[in-house]
Design an enzyme around this catalytic site. Sequence first.
Site, mmCIF file in Angstrom:
data_model
loop_
_atom_site.group_PDB
_atom_site.id
_atom_site.type_symbol
_atom_site.label_atom_id
_atom_site.label_comp_id
_atom_site.label_asym_id
_atom_site.label_seq_id
_atom_site.Cartn_x
_atom_site.Cartn_y
_atom_site.Cartn_z
ATOM 1 N N ASN A 25 0.835 -1.212 0.000
ATOM 2 C CA ASN A 25 0.000 0.000 0.000
ATOM 3 C C ASN A 25 0.867 1.259 0.000
ATOM 4 O O ASN A 25 0.512 2.253 -0.634
ATOM 5 C CB ASN A 25 -0.960 -0.004 1.188
ATOM 6 C CG ASN A 25 -2.178 -0.866 0.905
ATOM 7 O OD1 ASN A 25 -3.034 -0.495 0.112
ATOM 8 N ND2 ASN A 25 -2.226 -2.044 1.523
ATOM 9 N N MET A 101 1.168 -2.804 12.207
ATOM 10 C CA MET A 101 0.515 -3.778 13.084
ATOM 11 C C MET A 101 0.574 -3.353 14.553
ATOM 12 O O MET A 101 0.972 -4.133 15.425
ATOM 13 C CB MET A 101 1.171 -5.156 12.903
ATOM 14 C CG MET A 101 1.097 -5.685 11.489
ATOM 15 S SD MET A 101 -0.596 -5.851 10.902
ATOM 16 C CE MET A 101 -1.072 -7.320 11.788
ATOM 17 N N ASN A 118 -6.275 4.594 7.896
ATOM 18 C CA ASN A 118 -5.857 3.193 7.830
ATOM 19 C C ASN A 118 -6.593 2.524 6.674
ATOM 20 O O ASN A 118 -7.685 2.943 6.296
ATOM 21 C CB ASN A 118 -6.195 2.476 9.135
ATOM 22 C CG ASN A 118 -5.705 1.034 9.144
ATOM 23 O OD1 ASN A 118 -4.601 0.747 8.683
ATOM 24 N ND2 ASN A 118 -6.524 0.122 9.652
ATOM 25 N N HIS A 120 -8.006 -1.286 5.503
ATOM 26 C CA HIS A 120 -8.313 -2.578 6.128
ATOM 27 C C HIS A 120 -8.951 -3.508 5.084
ATOM 28 O O HIS A 120 -9.808 -3.070 4.314
ATOM 29 C CB HIS A 120 -9.274 -2.367 7.305
ATOM 30 C CG HIS A 120 -9.585 -3.632 8.036
ATOM 31 N ND1 HIS A 120 -8.723 -4.187 8.959
ATOM 32 C CD2 HIS A 120 -10.653 -4.464 7.962
ATOM 33 C CE1 HIS A 120 -9.246 -5.306 9.413
ATOM 34 N NE2 HIS A 120 -10.417 -5.502 8.838
ATOM 35 N N GLU A 154 -10.882 3.143 18.729
ATOM 36 C CA GLU A 154 -11.486 1.826 18.543
ATOM 37 C C GLU A 154 -10.814 1.101 17.376
ATOM 38 O O GLU A 154 -10.716 1.666 16.281
ATOM 39 C CB GLU A 154 -12.972 2.030 18.228
ATOM 40 C CG GLU A 154 -13.811 0.796 18.363
ATOM 41 C CD GLU A 154 -15.200 1.034 17.794
ATOM 42 O OE1 GLU A 154 -15.821 0.065 17.351
ATOM 43 O OE2 GLU A 154 -15.633 2.205 17.755
ATOM 44 N N ASP A 156 -10.019 -0.492 14.189
ATOM 45 C CA ASP A 156 -10.700 -0.562 12.886
ATOM 46 C C ASP A 156 -12.127 0.001 12.957
ATOM 47 O O ASP A 156 -13.007 -0.419 12.200
ATOM 48 C CB ASP A 156 -10.718 -2.004 12.351
ATOM 49 C CG ASP A 156 -9.315 -2.540 12.110
ATOM 50 O OD1 ASP A 156 -8.433 -1.752 11.736
ATOM 51 O OD2 ASP A 156 -9.087 -3.744 12.321
ATOM 52 N N GLU A 183 -5.979 -5.499 -4.609
ATOM 53 C CA GLU A 183 -6.098 -4.654 -5.814
ATOM 54 C C GLU A 183 -6.949 -3.423 -5.518
ATOM 55 O O GLU A 183 -6.646 -2.319 -5.949
ATOM 56 C CB GLU A 183 -6.827 -5.450 -6.898
ATOM 57 C CG GLU A 183 -5.977 -5.882 -8.054
ATOM 58 C CD GLU A 183 -6.828 -6.675 -9.024
ATOM 59 O OE1 GLU A 183 -7.729 -6.091 -9.649
ATOM 60 O OE2 GLU A 183 -6.581 -7.906 -9.129
ATOM 61 N N GLU A 185 -7.537 -2.185 -2.461
ATOM 62 C CA GLU A 185 -6.830 -1.346 -1.477
ATOM 63 C C GLU A 185 -5.901 -0.369 -2.197
ATOM 64 O O GLU A 185 -5.852 0.818 -1.876
ATOM 65 C CB GLU A 185 -6.002 -2.215 -0.526
ATOM 66 C CG GLU A 185 -6.813 -3.112 0.376
ATOM 67 C CD GLU A 185 -5.920 -3.869 1.353
ATOM 68 O OE1 GLU A 185 -4.957 -3.287 1.886
ATOM 69 O OE2 GLU A 185 -6.187 -5.065 1.589
HETATM 70 C C1 GRF Z 1 -3.178 -4.870 3.892
HETATM 71 O O1 GRF Z 1 -4.029 -5.926 3.544
HETATM 72 C C2 GRF Z 1 -3.892 -3.855 4.753
HETATM 73 O O2 GRF Z 1 -5.238 -3.749 4.451
HETATM 74 C C3 GRF Z 1 -3.710 -4.431 6.130
HETATM 75 O O3 GRF Z 1 -2.431 -4.992 6.134
HETATM 76 C C4 GRF Z 1 -2.049 -5.317 4.809
HETATM 77 C C5 GRF Z 1 -0.785 -4.581 4.535
HETATM 78 O O4 GRF Z 1 -0.221 -4.903 3.298
HETATM 79 N N1 GRF Z 1 -3.916 -3.405 7.131
HETATM 80 P P1 GRF Z 1 0.978 -4.070 2.731
HETATM 81 O O5 GRF Z 1 2.071 -4.056 3.821
HETATM 82 O O6 GRF Z 1 0.495 -2.691 2.436
HETATM 83 O O7 GRF Z 1 1.420 -4.792 1.520
#
Ligand code: GRF
Length: 213
Positions: A25, A101, A118, A120, A154, A156, A183, A185
């Site tokens: 991302n 994370m 964020n 998700h 909270e 997510d 894809e 995201e």
């Molecule tokens: C993604 O699926 C995002 O939605 C979730 O963690 C994953 C991260 O993927 N929070 P990347 O590190 O961006 O490839």
Amino acid sequence: MASDVGARSGAEHRIGVLISGRGSNLQALIDAIAKGTLDATIAVVISNKAGAQGLDRASAAGIETLTLDHRAAATRDDYDRQLAAELRARKVRLVCLAGFMRLVGAPLLDTFPDAILNVHPSLLPAFPGVDAQKQALAYGVKVSGATVHLVTHELDGGPIVLQAAVPVHDDDSVETLSARILEQEHRLYPTAVQMLLEGNWRVEGRRVLAAAR
Ligand code: GRF
């Protein structure tokens, strides 16, 4: 409340990206900036994990990187204060969590009110937390998707900025469903960041709405 995240433009649209791993991302944000569809500058990429693949992606794009190991901080709040200080020092206006994370706490939330995003891999509020794609398959939903949302206390659970749905196929595995969601995201995240930076929006209750003119 109307937002001032997007009060300035161009190089003043300084964003910080927090990662823990792969960074695809993050790559989508880098690519959108290179293509000119996202008018922003990534001021810094911060990882809580040394050696995260996303750090290499950032370096390859000439972006400053920082590893801040959460295990070195005395408390959760201390860690968030460190993050806030590094982001503020680089005049970041919007913080993008991209596979970061960690739960974000008050020191960071208070420094960036309505200015932490964020992404998700589910249609929230369904399947918050880890392994969202596995949760979706186990539940048996026929549609899942991706959500970009503002970050609050909270997990997510913050106001939703953009969502996209994807079908769940009978023969999907966690991997194939994850790829289809990813894809979306990659398409949604830069779009949401651009939208927030432009600033014509407000939060009303749980809803992110176009700003009243
Ligand atoms: C993604 O699926 C995002 O939605 C979730 O963690 C994953 C991260 O993927 N929070 P990347 O590190 O961006 O490839």
